[in-house]
Design a protein around this motif. Sequence first.
Motif, short mmCIF file in Angstrom:
data_model
loop_
_atom_site.label_atom_id
_atom_site.label_comp_id
_atom_site.label_asym_id
_atom_site.label_seq_id
_atom_site.Cartn_x
_atom_site.Cartn_y
_atom_site.Cartn_z
N LYS A 196 0.94 -1.09 -0.19
CA LYS A 196 -0.04 -0.01 0.06
C LYS A 196 0.85 1.13 0.03
O LYS A 196 0.51 2.23 -0.72
N THR A 197 2.07 1.13 0.74
CA THR A 197 2.89 2.35 0.88
C THR A 197 3.28 2.59 -0.53
O THR A 197 3.63 3.76 -1.05
N LYS A 198 4.03 1.51 -1.07
CA LYS A 198 4.66 1.60 -2.55
C LYS A 198 3.65 2.11 -3.35
O LYS A 198 4.18 2.92 -4.25
N ILE A 199 2.47 1.63 -3.56
CA ILE A 199 1.42 2.18 -4.62
C ILE A 199 1.24 3.68 -4.34
O ILE A 199 1.43 4.50 -5.28
N GLU A 200 1.18 4.33 -3.06
CA GLU A 200 1.15 5.73 -2.88
C GLU A 200 2.50 6.48 -3.15
O GLU A 200 2.36 7.54 -3.64
N LEU A 201 3.62 5.79 -2.90
CA LEU A 201 4.83 6.32 -3.28
C LEU A 201 4.99 6.46 -4.86
O LEU A 201 5.63 7.65 -5.18
N ASN A 202 4.39 5.73 -5.34
CA ASN A 202 4.64 5.65 -6.97
C ASN A 202 3.86 7.04 -7.43
O ASN A 202 4.01 7.29 -8.59
N LYS A 203 2.69 7.64 -6.64
CA LYS A 203 1.94 8.72 -7.23
C LYS A 203 2.76 9.92 -6.98
O LYS A 203 2.36 11.01 -7.41
N THR A 214 1.96 0.77 12.71
CA THR A 214 2.11 0.29 14.08
C THR A 214 3.41 -0.24 14.34
O THR A 214 4.23 -0.45 13.31
N GLU A 215 3.82 -0.19 15.47
CA GLU A 215 5.25 -0.56 15.98
C GLU A 215 5.38 -1.95 15.56
O GLU A 215 4.50 -2.68 15.23
N GLY A 216 6.58 -2.31 15.70
CA GLY A 216 7.02 -3.62 15.09
C GLY A 216 7.41 -3.92 13.67
O GLY A 216 8.01 -3.00 13.29
N GLU A 217 6.99 -4.98 13.11
CA GLU A 217 7.56 -5.20 11.62
C GLU A 217 7.25 -4.09 10.89
O GLU A 217 8.58 -3.69 10.24
N PRO A 218 6.05 -3.42 10.49
CA PRO A 218 6.03 -2.20 9.64
C PRO A 218 7.03 -1.11 10.07
O PRO A 218 7.46 -0.40 9.30
N ILE A 266 9.17 -0.83 6.80
CA ILE A 266 8.96 0.33 5.84
C ILE A 266 9.93 1.32 5.64
O ILE A 266 10.20 1.49 4.27
N PRO A 267 10.63 1.92 6.57
CA PRO A 267 11.75 2.73 6.26
C PRO A 267 12.67 2.32 5.36
O PRO A 267 13.08 2.91 4.36
N LYS A 268 13.16 1.11 5.65
CA LYS A 268 14.04 0.37 4.92
C LYS A 268 13.65 0.05 3.63
O LYS A 268 14.51 0.38 2.42
N SER A 269 12.59 -0.54 3.21
CA SER A 269 12.19 -0.56 1.93
C SER A 269 12.05 0.61 1.11
O SER A 269 12.39 0.68 0.03
N ALA A 270 11.54 1.59 1.77
CA ALA A 270 11.47 2.86 1.14
C ALA A 270 12.87 3.29 0.38
O ALA A 270 13.10 3.75 -0.41
N GLU A 274 15.40 1.37 0.10
CA GLU A 274 15.77 0.59 -0.78
C GLU A 274 15.28 1.03 -2.45
O GLU A 274 16.04 0.56 -3.26
N GLN A 275 14.03 1.43 -2.41
CA GLN A 275 13.37 1.99 -3.62
C GLN A 275 13.64 3.38 -4.06
O GLN A 275 13.11 3.66 -4.97
N GLY A 276 14.66 3.73 -3.36
CA GLY A 276 15.14 4.99 -3.67
C GLY A 276 14.52 6.42 -3.30
O GLY A 276 14.75 7.70 -3.72
N PHE A 277 13.86 6.19 -2.12
CA PHE A 277 13.19 7.24 -1.44
C PHE A 277 13.76 7.60 -0.46
O PHE A 277 14.71 7.09 0.17
N THR A 278 13.54 8.75 0.15
CA THR A 278 14.40 9.32 1.41
C THR A 278 13.37 9.67 2.70
O THR A 278 12.41 10.04 2.45
N VAL A 279 13.84 8.89 4.03
CA VAL A 279 12.83 8.79 4.85
C VAL A 279 13.57 10.09 5.72
O VAL A 279 14.53 10.38 6.07
N LEU A 280 12.44 11.25 5.86
CA LEU A 280 12.85 12.32 6.69
C LEU A 280 12.41 12.24 8.13
O LEU A 280 13.61 12.85 8.72
N SER A 281 11.76 11.37 8.51
CA SER A 281 11.62 11.41 10.13
C SER A 281 10.69 10.06 10.33
O SER A 281 9.95 9.60 9.54
N VAL A 282 10.82 9.60 11.45
CA VAL A 282 9.97 8.46 12.02
C VAL A 282 9.87 8.99 13.43
O VAL A 282 10.57 8.94 14.35
#
Lengths: 271, 75
Positions: B19-26, B38-42, B46-50, B52-60
């Motif tokens: 779902k995140t990837k679909i929105e990122l693509n837009k 939620t905490e834990g796996e996502p 999600i920051p790691k995968s983002a 990997e796919q060339g996006f920048t994680v600004l904050s968590v």
Amino acid sequence: MNFTEDQVNRYSRHILLQDVGVEGQERISSGKVLVVGAGGLGSPVAFYLAAAGVGTIGLIDGDVVDLSNLQRQIIHFTADVGKPKVISAKEKINQLNPDVEVVTYQALLTAENAQEVIKDYDFVVDGTDNFPVKFLINDACVITGKPFSHGGILRFEGQTLTYLPGAPCYRCLFHAPPPPNAVPTCSQAGVLGAIAGMLGTIQAAEALKYLTGVGELLTGKLLSFNAKTMTFRAINTKRSEHCPVCGKNPTVTKLIDYEQAVCDISDRRKT
Amino acid sequence: MATYNLDVTKEHCPMTFVKTKIELNKLQKGDVLNVRVTEGEPLENIPKSAVEQGFTVLSVEPTEVQGIYSIRIEK
């Protein structure tokens, strides 16, 4: 193309792939693939293309399901014996993925109908069990500039190549069908059921790679394997200037229905 | 440069990232997607995968709700 919630879920493992993503899935979902033969190779090809959500799958086959087919033709079930293969296959595809439009042709591919049948498709998969139609598919695709996947299996062995316009074709490697009496007869030619799956899934992957533009196709290569030793070999191929269909002075300028081995004609249902 | 919001707190792996990837693509370059997870796996993946796919994680950052975090991802 806007995917529904269910479609996002169904195709999530494609969407996750960096090389495929939403765009790649859109190309798959709007793709049109013709599968020639709904048998040993056509079964896994059609199954995986349907699972992948290929928009339109064409199926051409003139046979009905025989009990002896079920050892390898996994799209057909015991209750389908006697049913036209294209109908049996369409029913399974519809159950697996209602997104897919299935177009059926309950006929043999012939020199007369080949160009008309293949013209609406992006990619053609050869899942046939005989040399005359393999050469016919090659010639029809070369003459009309249509990409296709060649596949063949016998006993424990399989081979496949992917043709794109301008690349070496099947005839560059194999100039003409072997004479009918040189082809193993039905009693000599068994096949290990699972190798139909091995080769058919390679062909399905090639079709999906073609639709999405991902990776390198088996173009300019001939991949063969022997399941007894489980060895795979890919050799590089070159266009032949003497190729009868894509060479300098082609002799095959229109489609030909080659003679079938007698056994193939009298016992089509057993092949 | 626009900011979009996505809530994947009701999803499970791997649909959280699908779902995140679909929105990122837009997104257009410079746009930001705020993903509630939620905490834990996502939260971990999600920051790691983002990235990997060339996006920048600004904050968590944690949100006002216990156990829910907000990940800001920029194209």
